[in-house]
Structure formats: C-alpha cells, structure tokens
Design a protein around this motif. Structure first.
Motif, PDB file in Angstrom:
ATOM      1  N   GLN A   7     -45.109-125.537  78.478  1.00 27.19           N
ATOM      2  CA  GLN A   7     -45.778-125.346  77.214  1.00 27.19           C
ATOM      3  C   GLN A   7     -46.974-126.282  77.129  1.00 27.19           C
ATOM      4  O   GLN A   7     -47.062-127.147  76.282  1.00 27.19           O
ATOM      5  N   HIS A   8     -47.900-126.046  78.003  1.00 25.54           N
ATOM      6  CA  HIS A   8     -49.029-126.941  78.119  1.00 25.54           C
ATOM      7  C   HIS A   8     -49.988-126.813  76.950  1.00 25.54           C
ATOM      8  O   HIS A   8     -50.627-127.770  76.560  1.00 25.54           O
ATOM      9  N   GLY A  14     -40.017-122.838  69.222  1.00 29.85           N
ATOM     10  CA  GLY A  14     -39.461-121.549  69.616  1.00 29.85           C
ATOM     11  C   GLY A  14     -40.456-120.415  69.664  1.00 29.85           C
ATOM     12  O   GLY A  14     -40.248-119.447  70.383  1.00 29.85           O
ATOM     13  N   LEU A  15     -41.579-120.474  68.891  1.00 32.82           N
ATOM     14  CA  LEU A  15     -42.514-119.356  68.894  1.00 32.82           C
ATOM     15  C   LEU A  15     -43.035-119.064  70.276  1.00 32.82           C
ATOM     16  O   LEU A  15     -43.274-117.924  70.646  1.00 32.82           O
ATOM     17  N   PHE A  16     -43.192-120.126  71.090  1.00 34.17           N
ATOM     18  CA  PHE A  16     -43.922-119.956  72.334  1.00 34.17           C
ATOM     19  C   PHE A  16     -43.013-119.682  73.513  1.00 34.17           C
ATOM     20  O   PHE A  16     -43.352-119.923  74.653  1.00 34.17           O
ATOM     21  N   THR A  17     -41.816-119.175  73.274  1.00 34.07           N
ATOM     22  CA  THR A  17     -40.976-118.659  74.358  1.00 34.07           C
ATOM     23  C   THR A  17     -41.672-117.447  74.965  1.00 34.07           C
ATOM     24  O   THR A  17     -42.108-116.563  74.273  1.00 34.07           O
ATOM     25  N   ILE A  18     -41.766-117.412  76.299  1.00 38.77           N
ATOM     26  CA  ILE A  18     -42.497-116.345  76.953  1.00 38.77           C
ATOM     27  C   ILE A  18     -41.529-115.308  77.511  1.00 38.77           C
ATOM     28  O   ILE A  18     -40.551-115.642  78.155  1.00 38.77           O
ATOM     29  N   VAL A 107     -57.688-116.823  82.196  1.00 38.22           N
ATOM     30  CA  VAL A 107     -56.379-117.236  82.712  1.00 38.22           C
ATOM     31  C   VAL A 107     -56.550-118.054  83.987  1.00 38.22           C
ATOM     32  O   VAL A 107     -55.931-119.106  84.158  1.00 38.22           O
ATOM     33  N   GLU A 108     -57.408-117.574  84.890  1.00 36.01           N
ATOM     34  CA  GLU A 108     -57.629-118.293  86.144  1.00 36.01           C
ATOM     35  C   GLU A 108     -58.252-119.657  85.885  1.00 36.01           C
ATOM     36  O   GLU A 108     -57.915-120.648  86.551  1.00 36.01           O
ATOM     37  N   GLN A 146     -50.102-117.897  75.981  1.00 37.74           N
ATOM     38  CA  GLN A 146     -50.380-119.149  75.284  1.00 37.74           C
ATOM     39  C   GLN A 146     -51.831-119.228  74.814  1.00 37.74           C
ATOM     40  O   GLN A 146     -52.108-119.704  73.711  1.00 37.74           O
ATOM     41  N   ILE A 147     -52.765-118.781  75.645  1.00 41.05           N
ATOM     42  CA  ILE A 147     -54.174-118.773  75.232  1.00 41.05           C
ATOM     43  C   ILE A 147     -54.366-117.828  74.057  1.00 41.05           C
ATOM     44  O   ILE A 147     -55.077-118.122  73.088  1.00 41.05           O
ATOM     45  N   LEU A 148     -53.727-116.670  74.129  1.00 41.62           N
ATOM     46  CA  LEU A 148     -53.806-115.698  73.040  1.00 41.62           C
ATOM     47  C   LEU A 148     -53.284-116.292  71.747  1.00 41.62           C
ATOM     48  O   LEU A 148     -53.904-116.176  70.684  1.00 41.62           O
ATOM     49  N   GLN A 149     -52.145-116.959  71.825  1.00 41.70           N
ATOM     50  CA  GLN A 149     -51.550-117.572  70.646  1.00 41.70           C
ATOM     51  C   GLN A 149     -52.457-118.651  70.066  1.00 41.70           C
ATOM     52  O   GLN A 149     -52.654-118.757  68.850  1.00 41.70           O
ATOM     53  N   SER A 150     -53.017-119.479  70.947  1.00 41.31           N
ATOM     54  CA  SER A 150     -53.883-120.554  70.494  1.00 41.31           C
ATOM     55  C   SER A 150     -55.101-119.994  69.761  1.00 41.31           C
ATOM     56  O   SER A 150     -55.500-120.494  68.704  1.00 41.31           O
TER      57      SER A 150
END
Length: 330
Positions: A7-8, A14-18, A107-108, A146-150
């Motif tokens: 979870q960098h 809990g929201l960020f469970t993939i 992503v890359e 994670q990027i999308l969520q941020s």
C-alpha cells in the motif's frame, strides 16, 4: 516483502484491498468451483477472490491469536476484507462515472519510481513479489487501482479539506504547550525489515533506513516518508506512535529518546528485526515553539479530517448503491 509492494500510495486501510481476478483450484480437482459472496451494483465478488485476499492479507493478522479464538477471529477478518473489497468496487465505479482513467505509462512510471526508492532491479522486484505470491501483472493492476483511487480522492475528498490557523493553535495549546501531554514523550517511528537469514536484504534494509533518515534531516516530512517507505504497522498513521511515559518505553529506547530534545531524531537502531529510528515531537517537559510545530500539527489535523471525510464519502457511496452480501449463506 517491502511495504511499498502493498500500500505504497494511500494509507486508508480496508478500502485499498486489491481484487485478484482469478480463481483458486479446489483440492486436486481440475474443475474450478466458485461461489458469489457479494454483489455490488451488478458486479460480483467470488469466494475464491475473497480467499485470495484472505491469504495475502488476513492470515498474517491471525498468527498471534490463540488457537481457540482463531475461528471467530478469522471470520471477523474475512468480513472486514470483504467490506474493503466492496468499497474498492464502489470507488472504481465512481471513478468510471467521473471519467477518471489511468494509462499504462503512468503505471510503468510508478513502478519504476518504487524500484528506484527500494534500490531494486526489475528481476529483484519479481522475486520479492513472488515471495508474497504475487505476479508482476497483478502488481501492475494493484498500482493502477491505487493511482486511480488517489486521483479520485483528490477530487472528491482532499481538495475540500481546510485546516484553519485557529484550530492548529488550539491543538498546540492542548497537546504541546508546557512540555506536552502530561510530560509524556510523543514519538514518530520509521522502520525497515528484512527476511530472516537474508543478509543481502538486511543490508538493503539498513541502507533504506539511512537514506530515509537523511531525507528527514534534509527537511522532508517524517510522516509522509513513513507512509511511503516504512515497513512497520505505524506507517499507516504516518509513523505516529502516540505519547509514552518514560516507564512505558523499553530499555533499549529510553536512553536514546531521553537524550533528545523535541524535533530531533534518534540514531538508527536494530530493534525487533527492523532498522528503526524515531523522532521526538514533544515531551520531557520541553515545549517546542508553535512555529516549529505548525506543519506537524497541520498534517496531524489534516489526516484526522481526511479519515473522517473519507468515511463519510464512502458511506454516501454505499447508501446510493445496491449491495447484497451472501458470505454467511453457506
């Protein structure tokens, strides 16, 4: 596995469970048998996906639970993980509605930055991921989510939070004036772990600790670096351990902590299988001026407000959604 592989980007539990989008084989059979455990606005979560998350996240939390309490504890953890998976789907659906997408180049770039932060080659990254049962493609999907969520949270939550100067001054008077809370010691922690018996990983952890400490000394935010780099559970709170009385600290911590004045860092210490260092925010009867504490206080209050606003936002998503949970039906 380094925390950066998990979870960098975001610290919000809990929201960020993939979601892992594949099925687990059942016993020795070649045919996959699966069941739906939840439906979220027409999207489903399967039992195999839940069990995969449980294996990757939940089982670690059960090792310290007494054997007789483990079945109930395991069910509670499964429920918590399923709740996080539901929230994850709600967030992704909201991002789609807002037209927010993440491209392959982003992503890359994120993966390259994490490899540089951890001083890893791509081959080393693949090996570290494999130790946790994760493939490189699954890790790419993790970063994408994670990027999308941020990005979504910046629009929906973060930009709406304002911390007034008067609130920061009140917090200072309550917590730090006259030496802080009941003369206790308010500590921040950062730590870097390694796999037992792996000398190379141990040296890498030591170098990571050295570099992180140098960044703090150069003016970087301790809390932000702790969230991004630290491998310890306190990372989700920006390394904040709270306030300790002198007799509550272990013997190995007392001497270096008592030698500090507020704002200073301890040397790097090897404690509990991790290279750690600490920052004293306040304590020992010594009060730091408000000007020195202002940014620390603003960040503390901002995180408190963010968590509260985030919970409210997710609750509103749930209220507007069709959610059916079937975990307890079998």
């Amino acid at each position: 596995m380094y925390k950066s592989f998990k979870q960098h980007w975001l610290p919000l539990g809990g929201l960020f469970t993939i979601l892992s989008l594949f099925l687990l084989p059942v016993a020795a059979a070649t045919m996959v048998i699966d069941r739906v455990v939840a439906e979220v606005n027409g999207e489903i979560i399967t039992l195999s996906e839940l069990e995969e998350e449980m294996a990757a996240i939940g089982e670690d939390h059960l090792r310290e639970v007494p054997a007789r309490e483990r079945p109930q504890a395991r069910q509670e953890v499964r429920n918590q993980i399923l709740s996080g998976m539901i929230d994850q789907i709600l967030v992704e659906q909201q991002a789609n509605r807002r037209g927010i997408f993440v491209g392959d180049r982003e992503v890359e770039a994120a993966m390259t930055q994490i490899m540089e932060d951890n001083r890893l080659s791509k081959e080393e990254l693949v090996r570290e991921l494999a130790k946790g049962g994760t493939t490189l493609e699954q890790y790419r999907q993790t970063l994408r989510a994670q990027i999308l969520q941020s990005r979504l949270l910046n629009i929906e939550v973060r930009e709406r939070i304002v911390i007034p100067e008067s609130r920061m001054r009140s917090y200072y008077e309550e917590h730090y004036a006259d030496g802080g809370q009941t003369q206790g010691y308010h500590l921040l922690q950062m730590g870097f772990t390694w796999n037992s018996g792996d000398d190379q990983a141990r040296e890498t952890a030591r170098q990571r600790a050295i570099e992180a400490r140098e960044q703090v000394l150069a003016g970087s935010s301790f809390r932000q670096l702790a969230r991004e780099l630290s491998d310890l559970p306190s990372a989700t709170a920006g390394g904040d351990l709270g306030v300790f009385e002198q007799d509550e600290m272990t013997g190995e911590l007392q001497q270096p902590i008592l030698a500090l004045t507020p704002g200073e860092l301890t040397p790097i210490m090897e404690i509990g299988g991790a290279y750690q260092f600490f920052k004293l925010l306040a304590g020992g009867g010594v009060a730091r001026p408000y000007a020195d504490m202002r940014e620390e206080i603003r960040e503390t209050l901002y995180q408190q407000a963010l968590e509260k606003r985030f919970d409210q936002w997710v609750h509103s998503l749930r209220e507007d959604a069709y959610i059916r949970v079937m975990l307890n039906e079998f």
